[in-house]
Design a protein around this motif. Sequence first.
Motif, PDB file in Angstrom:
ATOM      1  N   ASP A 162      28.947 -42.717 -14.447  1.00 46.04           N
ATOM      2  CA  ASP A 162      28.792 -43.837 -13.522  1.00 46.04           C
ATOM      3  C   ASP A 162      28.652 -45.130 -14.319  1.00 46.04           C
ATOM      4  N   PRO A 163      29.796 -45.657 -14.795  1.00 46.86           N
ATOM      5  CA  PRO A 163      29.741 -46.857 -15.634  1.00 46.86           C
ATOM      6  C   PRO A 163      29.068 -48.051 -14.958  1.00 46.86           C
ATOM      7  N   ASN A 164      29.218 -48.175 -13.629  1.00 45.74           N
ATOM      8  CA  ASN A 164      28.580 -49.295 -12.938  1.00 45.74           C
ATOM      9  C   ASN A 164      27.059 -49.185 -13.008  1.00 45.74           C
ATOM     10  N   LEU A 165      26.539 -47.997 -12.763  1.00 46.61           N
ATOM     11  CA  LEU A 165      25.102 -47.800 -12.860  1.00 46.61           C
ATOM     12  C   LEU A 165      24.646 -48.000 -14.303  1.00 46.61           C
ATOM     13  N   ALA A 166      25.405 -47.467 -15.250  1.00 51.11           N
ATOM     14  CA  ALA A 166      25.041 -47.611 -16.654  1.00 51.11           C
ATOM     15  C   ALA A 166      24.988 -49.084 -17.049  1.00 51.11           C
ATOM     16  N   MET A 167      25.992 -49.859 -16.650  1.00 51.46           N
ATOM     17  CA  MET A 167      26.002 -51.281 -17.003  1.00 51.46           C
ATOM     18  C   MET A 167      24.820 -52.005 -16.355  1.00 51.46           C
ATOM     19  N   LEU A 180      21.634 -50.782 -18.178  1.00 51.30           N
ATOM     20  CA  LEU A 180      21.515 -51.087 -19.597  1.00 51.30           C
ATOM     21  C   LEU A 180      21.714 -52.551 -19.956  1.00 51.30           C
ATOM     22  N   SER A 181      22.416 -53.318 -19.120  1.00 52.95           N
ATOM     23  CA  SER A 181      22.751 -54.660 -19.580  1.00 52.95           C
ATOM     24  C   SER A 181      22.403 -55.798 -18.625  1.00 52.95           C
ATOM     25  N   GLU A 182      22.057 -55.493 -17.386  1.00 52.18           N
ATOM     26  CA  GLU A 182      21.806 -56.583 -16.453  1.00 52.18           C
ATOM     27  C   GLU A 182      20.336 -56.963 -16.344  1.00 52.18           C
ATOM     28  N   ARG A 183      19.452 -56.051 -16.633  1.00 52.78           N
ATOM     29  CA  ARG A 183      18.026 -56.337 -16.556  1.00 52.78           C
ATOM     30  C   ARG A 183      17.283 -55.333 -17.417  1.00 52.78           C
ATOM     31  N   GLN A 218      13.032 -49.312 -20.174  1.00 49.78           N
ATOM     32  CA  GLN A 218      13.260 -50.196 -21.314  1.00 49.78           C
ATOM     33  C   GLN A 218      12.011 -51.010 -21.634  1.00 49.78           C
ATOM     34  N   GLN A 219      11.313 -51.482 -20.606  1.00 53.70           N
ATOM     35  CA  GLN A 219      10.058 -52.202 -20.835  1.00 53.70           C
ATOM     36  C   GLN A 219       9.040 -51.298 -21.523  1.00 53.70           C
TER      37      GLN A 219
END
Length: 194
Positions: free
Chosen positions: A109-114, A117-120, A125-126
Motif C-alpha cells: 500500500d504505497p499510499n499508506l506507506a507514503m 512515512l513522509s507526510e507526518r 516515529q515520535q
Amino acid sequence: MMSISNEGRSASVEGRILDAAADCVLAFGVDRVTLAEIARRATISRPTVYRRFPDTRSILAALLTARITRALDSVPSTGVGRVPLVERVVGVAQAIRWDDVVMSVLYQDPNLAMSYLSERLGTSQQMLLDTVAAEIRAAQDQGSVRSGDVRQLAVMCLLITQSTILAAHMVEAILPSDDLVAQLTLALNGYLAP
C-alpha cells in the motif's frame, strides 16, 4: 520473518482487531483486507470495530504502530554510549525489516506507506525519536556522541535507518542482509561520532 502465533494474541478488543488485521494482511494482501473480515476473525461485530476505528486504513496505521512498538520493545538498550545506541537502532531496524506484516503493508500500500512515512511524524516515529534522543543525550554526556541538538541528531538517525529499511529489498543483490547491517552500523557510527 516474524510470525503471528496464538501465544502472542491480545485479550483486549483493540488487540484482537489488530491481530485479526495482521492475519488478513498475511492471508489476502493489504488491498483485500476488509473490515468485515477483520471483525469475523476477531470474533466481534462490525459496529464494535467501527467504535474503535473509522476504516481499514486507520486499522492498518494502528497495526504498523503496534508492530513498530513491539520491534522497539524487543531490542532493549544494552548500555550508555554510541556503540550500544547504534546496536539498538540497527537491531530495531532488523526487527522491522523481518516483520512480514509491516513490510507487507509498506510494500503493498504505497499510499499508506507514503502517508505514514513522509507526510507526518506518527505515533511510532515520535516514540522512536524520543527513545533515540534520550539515548543520544546520555551518550553525549558520556562523550561518545558528538555535540548537537539531540532531536535533530535523532531525526537524521531515523531518516537514515528508515530509508535503509525501505530500500533493503531493492539493493539486496549488492548489499545482502549482513552487509546491509554492517553498512548501516558504519553510517550511524560515523554520523554520531565526536
